[in-house]
Scaffold this active site. Structure first.
Site, PDB file in Angstrom:
ATOM      1  N   HIS A   1       0.059   4.713  -0.323  1.00 54.25           N
ATOM      2  CA  HIS A   1      -0.339   5.817   0.559  1.00 54.25           C
ATOM      3  C   HIS A   1      -0.207   5.376   2.018  1.00 54.25           C
ATOM      4  CE1 HIS A   1      -4.312   4.261   1.869  1.00 54.25           C
ATOM      5  NE2 HIS A   1      -4.301   5.277   2.706  1.00 54.25           N
TER       6      HIS A   1
ATOM      7  N   CYS B   1      -2.957   7.334  -4.945  1.00 57.92           N
ATOM      8  CA  CYS B   1      -2.744   5.891  -4.838  1.00 57.92           C
ATOM      9  C   CYS B   1      -1.326   5.509  -5.270  1.00 57.92           C
ATOM     10  CB  CYS B   1      -3.778   5.113  -5.644  1.00 57.92           C
ATOM     11  SG  CYS B   1      -3.715   3.329  -5.356  1.00 57.92           S
TER      12      CYS B   1
ATOM     13  N   HIS C   1      -8.307  -3.705  -7.571  1.00 55.57           N
ATOM     14  CA  HIS C   1      -8.576  -2.280  -7.711  1.00 55.57           C
ATOM     15  C   HIS C   1      -8.980  -1.958  -9.151  1.00 55.57           C
ATOM     16  CE1 HIS C   1      -6.056  -2.550  -4.145  1.00 55.57           C
ATOM     17  NE2 HIS C   1      -6.271  -1.290  -3.842  1.00 55.57           N
TER      18      HIS C   1
ATOM     19  N   CYS D   1       0.862  -1.185   0.000  1.00 59.35           N
ATOM     20  CA  CYS D   1       0.000   0.000   0.000  1.00 59.35           C
ATOM     21  C   CYS D   1       0.895   1.231   0.000  1.00 59.35           C
ATOM     22  CB  CYS D   1      -0.919  -0.009   1.222  1.00 59.35           C
ATOM     23  SG  CYS D   1      -2.075   1.380   1.274  1.00 59.35           S
TER      24      CYS D   1
END
Length: 333
Positions: A92, A253, A223, A90
């Site tokens: 962020h 993102c 996603h 991930c």
């Protein structure tokens, strides 16, 4: 009976939440963070549900745990949690976790301004700039990213055909550029993105195989990245990333930007050393860059970097009580 109390540092990265959990870490089994991720999902997923879902979280909630490193050369390890599950990587979340951890004194790098972190997707390097107590920005040297499917046609009931690419940037993304049945990000409302994204993702999951060559536990489209016109000066492109059951990323993102860079490079639109400023649905920006090229299994790939910023928003003590009928949280879909 109290099931657990969790102390947290809450923050946001360019608009999207990050909850760094600083206590209540379960003891995870495994030689690396990929194996520890599987152990967490099998035996401790109630923690994620309790901390990410309502009433203690919300549909956009994202978080992380810091762990001791798995590798001799690493400073720490990170386990990512969010409403959609326990992500391999991930972007962020990494930026927010590093910012919150450094500013709160929870992470002591071997070399100031630099970190090496073990994550489920592999190992990443970090540069960051600090002025006084504040971390100004964080740059992630992410895991290799690549284009997995090009020009795939998805027949979407009620919408029509979409021509899409699927790229990996730490997670697998369906990338939808403007075309006949999608006029572009700025011509669709958030409600329309939320309406069509789960359908597009499900069709892509059924039709397009996505299994990482180096780790079969990293698989499947998670996603959907819709592109379009920008609203912030200096941006090279804009996106809205859908994840979870009904979440739109408020940040540009990080893994999505990595996937976008891989797509653009594969299509000859972005070269090694070139910078790409990526904009979110709210206009916040990440700076992406293709650092080098490599291979992932049979795929040509890139080594991307992503730079962004985060701010701490508060400190939280969260109690999960077995007597609460909503101890494990809920969603209203």
């Amino acid at each position: 009976m109290i099931k657990g109390t969790f102390f947290c540092v809450d923050a946001h990265t360019c608009g999207n939440p990050v909850r760094l959990v600083t206590s209540g870490h379960p003891d995870l089994q495994g030689r690396n963070m990929s194996e520890k991720r599987q152990d967490f999902l099998e035996h401790h997923d109630w923690i994620r549900q309790a901390l990410m879902f309502e009433p203690r979280g919300h549909d956009m909630m994202s978080g992380a745990f810091l762990y001791p490193p798995c590798s001799d050369n690493a400073d720490a390890a990170v386990l990512f949690i969010e409403t959609s599950g326990c992500l391999p990587m991930c972007g962020h979340g990494t930026i927010g976790t590093v910012t919150a951890a450094i500013e709160s004194g929870l992470l002591q790098p071997r070399e100031p301004g630099k970190l090496t972190l073990d994550v489920p997707a592999g190992q990443i390097r970090i540069d960051y700039q600090q002025t006084g107590a504040r971390v100004d920005w964080v740059r992630i040297y992410n895991v290799p990213a690549y284009l997995a499917h090009r020009d795939a046609i998805l027949a979407v009931p009620g919408l029509g055909e979409l021509r899409v690419d699927v790229a990996y940037g730490g997670n697998y993304y369906v990338i939808v550029d403007p075309q006949e049945n999608f006029p572009g990000l700025r011509h669709w409302s958030a409600a329309e993105i939320l309406r069509w994204s789960p359908i597009v993702r499900q069709i892509a999951r059924e039709q397009l195989s996505c299994v990482h060559p180096d780790d079969a536990t990293v698989q499947g489209v998670s996603h959907v990245l819709w592109t379009g016109d920008t609203i912030t000066p200096g941006s090279d492109g804009a996106n809205a990333v859908f994840y979870g059951d009904k979440a739109i990323d408020r940040s540009p993102c990080g893994t999505g930007t990595s996937a976008r860079l891989a797509q653009l490079h594969a299509r000859g639109r972005l070269q090694v050393g070139e910078q790409y400023t990526h904009e979110s649905i709210i206009g916040s920006q990440f700076i992406g860059r293709i650092e080098s090229v490599t291979r992932v299994g049979e795929f040509d790939a890139i080594c991307p970097s992503i730079q962004g910023w985060a701010r701490i928003t508060g400190h939280n003590s969260i109690t999960v009580d077995d007597s609460d009928p909503y101890a494990l949280g809920f969603q209203v879909i």
